[in-house]
Every structure is written in structure tokens, then in C-alpha cells.
Design a protein around this motif. Structure first.
Motif, short mmCIF file in Angstrom:
data_model
loop_
_atom_site.label_atom_id
_atom_site.label_comp_id
_atom_site.label_asym_id
_atom_site.label_seq_id
_atom_site.Cartn_x
_atom_site.Cartn_y
_atom_site.Cartn_z
N GLU A 1 -71.38 17.14 -32.62
CA GLU A 1 -71.97 17.98 -33.74
C GLU A 1 -71.77 17.41 -35.26
N ASP A 2 -70.71 16.62 -35.51
CA ASP A 2 -70.43 16.35 -36.63
C ASP A 2 -71.49 14.98 -37.15
N VAL A 3 -72.01 14.37 -36.26
CA VAL A 3 -72.63 12.94 -36.39
C VAL A 3 -73.86 13.20 -37.02
N GLU A 4 -74.28 12.82 -37.97
CA GLU A 4 -75.67 13.26 -38.66
C GLU A 4 -76.32 11.73 -39.38
N PHE A 5 -77.53 11.79 -39.76
CA PHE A 5 -77.91 10.75 -40.39
C PHE A 5 -78.08 11.09 -41.95
N LYS A 6 -77.79 10.08 -42.70
CA LYS A 6 -77.71 10.48 -44.11
C LYS A 6 -79.14 10.53 -44.50
N ARG A 7 -79.21 11.59 -45.51
CA ARG A 7 -80.72 11.89 -45.92
C ARG A 7 -81.51 10.58 -46.80
N GLU A 8 -80.33 10.00 -47.44
CA GLU A 8 -81.01 8.85 -48.30
C GLU A 8 -81.59 7.70 -47.36
N THR A 9 -80.48 7.60 -45.98
CA THR A 9 -81.16 6.52 -45.18
C THR A 9 -82.50 6.88 -44.61
N VAL A 10 -82.53 8.05 -44.16
CA VAL A 10 -83.89 8.60 -43.74
C VAL A 10 -85.07 8.48 -44.47
N SER A 11 -84.75 8.75 -45.84
CA SER A 11 -85.69 8.77 -46.88
C SER A 11 -86.25 7.20 -47.02
N LYS A 12 -85.33 6.36 -47.07
CA LYS A 12 -85.55 4.91 -47.25
C LYS A 12 -86.49 4.26 -46.16
N LEU A 13 -86.15 4.88 -44.86
CA LEU A 13 -86.74 4.51 -43.66
C LEU A 13 -88.24 5.02 -43.61
N LEU A 14 -88.31 6.01 -44.13
CA LEU A 14 -89.58 6.70 -44.05
C LEU A 14 -90.60 6.02 -45.27
N LEU A 15 -90.00 5.87 -46.30
CA LEU A 15 -90.75 5.17 -47.37
C LEU A 15 -91.19 3.98 -47.24
N SER A 16 -90.43 3.22 -46.42
CA SER A 16 -90.65 2.00 -46.09
C SER A 16 -92.11 1.79 -45.33
N PHE A 17 -92.43 2.72 -44.66
CA PHE A 17 -93.68 2.91 -43.91
C PHE A 17 -94.83 3.19 -44.72
#
Length: 100
Positions: A7-23
Motif C-alpha cells: 500500500e505504501d508503494v506509489e509512482f511519483k507524480r513528477e515521474t508520471v508527468s514526465k512520462l506522459l509529457l514525452s508522448f
């Protein structure tokens, strides 16, 4: 090193943002913080589902540990629904007809 609870493991918002912005094809396209958080939650569910299905595949093959081969065998189950919009369209249409 102590293991983190699932439950403690999460994706960082910044990482997800960079991933999405790359597309994104246009540099002007923006991504809201809420959209990044939603995508992070969806990624968490997707990764959990992949892990559980890979574990079940390994158990079905009487293996003691999950290997990349187990993940590769279940991968089409995870990708196929996203490629075919037919079930979504059918469900949406039936929901729409109920509203009339």
C-alpha cells in the motif's frame, strides 16, 4: 533494509508527468496535477494486476518464483482490452439506452 508494504508503494507524480509529457506531440500541451495523480493511480492498479496474474501463471506452472517468462505470457491479457474498444462501446451504448 525493510520491505515496504504494497500500500505504501506509489509512482511519483513528477515521474508520471514526465512520462506522459514525452508522448504529447505539441510542446504547448499541459498536464494538470490531478491528471498526473489519476494516471499514477491507474499505473499502480495496472502493475498490481500484472504482478498478481504473473504470480498465478507461475503457480500454474509449479514454479517457486515469478520470472519474466510468466509476465510475457500474461501480457496479452493486459494489453488486449486497451486495443479493442468494442466492449467499452457496447457497455457505454447500453448505459446510454438505459438513460433514455
Amino acid at each position: 533494509m525493510a520491505e515496504k508494504d504494497a500500500e505504501d508503494v506509489e509512482f511519483k507524480r513528477e515521474t508520471v508527468s514526465k512520462l506522459l509529457l514525452s508522448f504529447f506531440s505539441e510542446d504547448k500541451t499541459k498536464l494538470s496535477g490531478d491528471a498526473a495523480l489519476l494516471m499514477a493511480a491507474m499505473l499502480k492498479v495496472f502493475v498490481r494486476e500484472a504482478a498478481v496474474r504473473s504470480l498465478k501463471q507461475a503457480e500454474a506452472e509449479d514454479c517457486d518464483q515469478v520470472d519474466v517468462d510468466h509476465f510475457e505470457k500474461i501480457l496479452p491479457q493486459l494489453v488486449l482490452p486497451a486495443c479493442s474498444p468494442a466492449p467499452f462501446i457496447k457497455a457505454s451504448w447500453s448505459s446510454w439506452k438505459q438513460l433514455e
